[in-house]
Design a protein around this motif. Structure first.
Motif, mmCIF file in Angstrom:
data_model
loop_
_atom_site.group_PDB
_atom_site.id
_atom_site.type_symbol
_atom_site.label_atom_id
_atom_site.label_comp_id
_atom_site.label_asym_id
_atom_site.label_seq_id
_atom_site.Cartn_x
_atom_site.Cartn_y
_atom_site.Cartn_z
ATOM 1 N N PHE A 3 -10.645 10.089 -27.570
ATOM 2 C CA PHE A 3 -9.624 9.689 -26.597
ATOM 3 C C PHE A 3 -10.186 9.839 -25.194
ATOM 4 O O PHE A 3 -11.109 10.625 -24.951
ATOM 5 C CB PHE A 3 -8.373 10.573 -26.714
ATOM 6 C CG PHE A 3 -7.386 10.117 -27.763
ATOM 7 C CD1 PHE A 3 -6.298 9.332 -27.421
ATOM 8 C CD2 PHE A 3 -7.554 10.484 -29.090
ATOM 9 C CE1 PHE A 3 -5.392 8.918 -28.385
ATOM 10 C CE2 PHE A 3 -6.653 10.073 -30.047
ATOM 11 C CZ PHE A 3 -5.568 9.288 -29.703
ATOM 12 N N ASN A 4 -9.608 9.103 -24.239
ATOM 13 C CA ASN A 4 -9.765 9.430 -22.825
ATOM 14 C C ASN A 4 -8.443 9.137 -22.125
ATOM 15 O O ASN A 4 -7.529 8.529 -22.701
ATOM 16 C CB ASN A 4 -10.947 8.706 -22.176
ATOM 17 C CG ASN A 4 -10.663 7.249 -21.915
ATOM 18 O OD1 ASN A 4 -9.728 6.667 -22.446
ATOM 19 N ND2 ASN A 4 -11.487 6.615 -21.103
ATOM 20 N N PHE A 5 -8.344 9.588 -20.875
ATOM 21 C CA PHE A 5 -7.055 9.535 -20.185
ATOM 22 C C PHE A 5 -7.291 9.323 -18.698
ATOM 23 O O PHE A 5 -8.215 9.889 -18.115
ATOM 24 C CB PHE A 5 -6.297 10.848 -20.422
ATOM 25 C CG PHE A 5 -4.998 10.956 -19.670
ATOM 26 C CD1 PHE A 5 -3.857 10.315 -20.127
ATOM 27 C CD2 PHE A 5 -4.922 11.704 -18.505
ATOM 28 C CE1 PHE A 5 -2.663 10.414 -19.433
ATOM 29 C CE2 PHE A 5 -3.733 11.812 -17.803
ATOM 30 C CZ PHE A 5 -2.592 11.169 -18.276
ATOM 31 N N MET B 34 2.463 5.482 -26.076
ATOM 32 C CA MET B 34 2.683 6.138 -24.790
ATOM 33 C C MET B 34 3.887 5.512 -24.102
ATOM 34 O O MET B 34 4.099 4.300 -24.176
ATOM 35 C CB MET B 34 1.439 6.000 -23.901
ATOM 36 C CG MET B 34 1.616 6.563 -22.499
ATOM 37 S SD MET B 34 0.119 6.439 -21.497
ATOM 38 C CE MET B 34 -0.108 4.660 -21.402
ATOM 39 N N ALA C 19 -2.078 5.153 -31.490
ATOM 40 C CA ALA C 19 -1.581 5.843 -30.304
ATOM 41 C C ALA C 19 -0.362 5.129 -29.722
ATOM 42 O O ALA C 19 -0.212 3.910 -29.862
ATOM 43 C CB ALA C 19 -2.682 5.948 -29.259
ATOM 44 N N TYR D 42 -8.602 4.830 -26.834
ATOM 45 C CA TYR D 42 -8.750 5.400 -28.170
ATOM 46 C C TYR D 42 -9.450 4.390 -29.074
ATOM 47 O O TYR D 42 -9.805 3.286 -28.640
ATOM 48 C CB TYR D 42 -7.384 5.794 -28.753
ATOM 49 C CG TYR D 42 -6.440 4.635 -29.017
ATOM 50 C CD1 TYR D 42 -6.286 4.108 -30.298
ATOM 51 C CD2 TYR D 42 -5.688 4.073 -27.981
ATOM 52 C CE1 TYR D 42 -5.427 3.050 -30.545
ATOM 53 C CE2 TYR D 42 -4.828 3.018 -28.222
ATOM 54 C CZ TYR D 42 -4.696 2.504 -29.505
ATOM 55 O OH TYR D 42 -3.844 1.456 -29.739
ATOM 56 N N SER E 132 4.116 1.453 -22.816
ATOM 57 C CA SER E 132 2.744 0.966 -22.661
ATOM 58 C C SER E 132 2.506 -0.331 -23.418
ATOM 59 O O SER E 132 3.210 -0.655 -24.379
ATOM 60 C CB SER E 132 1.763 2.032 -23.145
ATOM 61 O OG SER E 132 1.956 2.288 -24.522
ATOM 62 N N GLU F 286 -3.526 5.104 -18.256
ATOM 63 C CA GLU F 286 -4.336 4.477 -19.310
ATOM 64 C C GLU F 286 -4.776 5.529 -20.318
ATOM 65 O O GLU F 286 -5.243 6.602 -19.940
ATOM 66 C CB GLU F 286 -5.563 3.802 -18.713
ATOM 67 C CG GLU F 286 -6.498 3.205 -19.760
ATOM 68 C CD GLU F 286 -7.756 2.627 -19.130
ATOM 69 O OE1 GLU F 286 -8.857 2.896 -19.670
ATOM 70 O OE2 GLU F 286 -7.643 1.940 -18.108
ATOM 71 N N VAL F 287 -4.612 5.219 -21.593
ATOM 72 C CA VAL F 287 -5.095 6.068 -22.681
ATOM 73 C C VAL F 287 -6.042 5.222 -23.534
ATOM 74 O O VAL F 287 -5.635 4.208 -24.107
ATOM 75 C CB VAL F 287 -3.946 6.611 -23.546
ATOM 76 C CG1 VAL F 287 -4.489 7.355 -24.768
ATOM 77 C CG2 VAL F 287 -3.055 7.533 -22.718
ATOM 78 N N ARG G 173 -7.116 0.314 -25.487
ATOM 79 C CA ARG G 173 -6.421 1.158 -24.524
ATOM 80 C C ARG G 173 -4.937 0.834 -24.510
ATOM 81 O O ARG G 173 -4.520 -0.296 -24.764
ATOM 82 C CB ARG G 173 -6.988 0.975 -23.110
ATOM 83 C CG ARG G 173 -6.732 -0.402 -22.515
ATOM 84 C CD ARG G 173 -7.053 -0.450 -21.036
ATOM 85 N NE ARG G 173 -6.809 -1.786 -20.487
ATOM 86 C CZ ARG G 173 -6.654 -2.037 -19.186
ATOM 87 N NH1 ARG G 173 -6.715 -1.045 -18.317
ATOM 88 N NH2 ARG G 173 -6.438 -3.261 -18.757
ATOM 89 N N VAL H 193 2.578 11.029 -24.820
ATOM 90 C CA VAL H 193 1.439 10.413 -25.513
ATOM 91 C C VAL H 193 1.413 10.953 -26.933
ATOM 92 O O VAL H 193 1.493 12.170 -27.143
ATOM 93 C CB VAL H 193 0.108 10.729 -24.809
ATOM 94 C CG1 VAL H 193 -1.049 10.041 -25.519
ATOM 95 C CG2 VAL H 193 0.165 10.304 -23.337
#
Length: 335
Positions: free
Chosen positions: A117-119, A50, A48, A41, A67, A38-39, A82, A98
Motif C-alpha cells: 500500500f501507499n498513501f 475509501m 481496497a 494498492y 473514492s 490517494e491510496v 489507486r 480506508v
C-alpha cells in the motif's frame, strides 16, 4: 490557512489478517479547502475501499465523498491501482475511512499476510495561490496510440477568460489546443494543422473542472507528450496558476486479444492423422456453410496499465504539484 498541506507515505507492506482492516483517520478544516486523497494498492491481492464522512456520526453517516478507482503504473508493479478522491469541504471535523478485505482463504494456512500500500493526502485551502490541484489520467499509465486522449484538469480557482482563451493556454507535446465543436465535426481539420488541434472542452463545478480531448491523429505522432499550461490566470486573484507538467508516454497497442477477465484456456494442438485413420467423407456444401456460420467468435474487452511503482516522499509540500502525480520512478513529484 494559506499554505497547502501534503503528506505522503511511501510503499509499505501492511500485515493483515484474512478479514483485512478498517483504518479511520480524523482531520479538521478551519477554512474551506480542496481535499485530495490517494491510496495505492495491488489490484490482484487487495479489495481496497475509501470514503470521507463527517465526524459527528462516523458509523452511521452516509459518505460525503466516495473514492474512484483508477490505474497506476504497470500491471506487474506492486502498486498497479489507486483509489482517489477529490472534494471541496467546508470547515469542520471529518473522518477518512480506508479498508481492505480478501477473498476466501487468500492468506492460506497463515494467520496473517503482507500486502503493498501507499498513501497520500493533499489539502489546498481556499486562500492558497491558484493551483492545478489534480490531473487525470495518471501520467504513469501509458496512452495507447490510435485512441483519443481525454484529460481532466481541476483548478483551485476558476480560470480567467472565455472557453477559447482557457483552452489556448493548454499544450500537449507542443500542440496547442483550440475550442471547437464535436470531435466528429472536427475530424477533417486535424491533418491540415499538425501544430494546432481543435478539441472539445467541457467545464463543470463553477468552471473548476475542465475536460479536454485531443484527437487520436495528433497523439499518434508523439512518443512522449508533456502537458503544459502557459499564461493562464485565475479569475479571482488574476495570478498565474502553478502547475508541475506531467509527461505521458504514447505506446503501441499490445498485440493479441484483450483479456476479458475469464479463465484462459489453450486449445490443444491438432494431431497429425495416422495412416490407419479412416478418411471422413466430405460434407455437402450446404451443411458446411451452415456449421461455419454458427462459429462466430466473440470479442472481449480489457485495459492497459504501465510503469513500475516505488516510493513517495513524505512531509508537507509547497504549491505547484499535481495531487497524486508521481514521476516515472513511482516517487512523488518534487519541485
Amino acid at each position: 490557512e494559506s499554505k497547502p498541506l501534503r503528506l505522503a507515505k511511501p510503499l509499505t507492506f501492511l500485515k493483515q489478517v484474512q478479514r483485512g482492516f478498517l483504518k479511520k483517520i480524523s482531520f479538521s478544516l478551519r477554512i474551506t479547502s480542496w481535499v485530495g486523497v490517494e491510496v495505492g494498492y495491488n489490484f490482484f491481492t487487495s479489495h481496497a475501499e475509501m470514503d470521507i464522512v463527517r465526524a459527528e456520526s462516523p458509523s452511521g453517516n452516509t459518505a460525503i465523498a466516495t473514492s474512484e478507482l483508477d490505474f497506476l503504473h504497470n500491471s506487474s508493479s506492486l502498486l498497479n491501482t489507486r483509489l482517489h478522491v477529490g472534494v471541496v469541504l467546508e470547515p469542520g471535523d471529518y473522518i477518512m475511512r480506508v479498508a481492505d478485505d480478501h477473498y476466501s482463504a487468500q492468506v492460506g494456512g497463515s494467520s496473517t499476510a503482507c500486502f503493498p500500500f501507499n498513501f497520500e493526502v493533499r489539502i489546498v485551502p481556499q486562500r492558497a495561490a491558484p493551483t492545478v490541484v489534480s490531473v487525470q489520467p495518471h501520467p504513469s499509465v501509458p496512452i495507447t496510440r490510435g485512441v483519443d486522449l481525454v484529460v481532466t484538469l481541476r483548478f483551485s480557482e476558476p480560470p480567467a477568460g472565455t472557453v477559447e482563451d482557457v483552452v489556448r493556454c493548454i499544450y500537449l507535446g507542443g500542440v496547442q489546443a483550440a475550442t471547437g465543436g464535436s470531435l466528429n465535426t472536427m475530424e477533417g481539420r486535424f491533418a491540415s494543422n499538425k501544430k494546432s488541434t481543435i478539441v472539445q472542452a467541457t467545464a463543470g463545478e463553477g468552471h473548476l473542472v475542465w475536460v479536454i480531448g485531443w484527437s487520436a491523429q495528433v497523439v499518434a505522432k508523439m512518443t512522449t507528450a508533456k502537458l503544459r499550461i502557459v499564461g493562464l490566470k485565475s479569475n479571482v486573484t488574476q495570478k498565474l496558476f502553478r502547475f508541475k507538467p506531467p509527461i505521458y508516454s504514447i505506446v503501441e497497442a499490445p498485440s493479441g486479444r484483450p483479456w476479458s477477465g475469464a479463465a484462459v484456456t489453450e486449445s490443444p494442438s491438432p494431431q497429425p492423422a495416422s495412416s490407419t485413420d479412416e478418411v471422413e467423407p466430405e460434407q455437402p456444401e450446404e451443411s458446411t456453410a451452415k456449421s461455419g456460420s454458427s462459429a462466430d467468435a466473440s470479442s472481449d474487452a480489457g485495459a492497459v496499465k504501465a510503469e513500475k511503482g516505488s516510493e513517495s516522499s513524505g512531509a508537507s509540500k509547497g504549491v505547484g504539484e499535481i495531487g497524486g502525480v508521481r514521476a516515472s520512478s513511482g516517487a512523488a513529484a518534487t519541485d
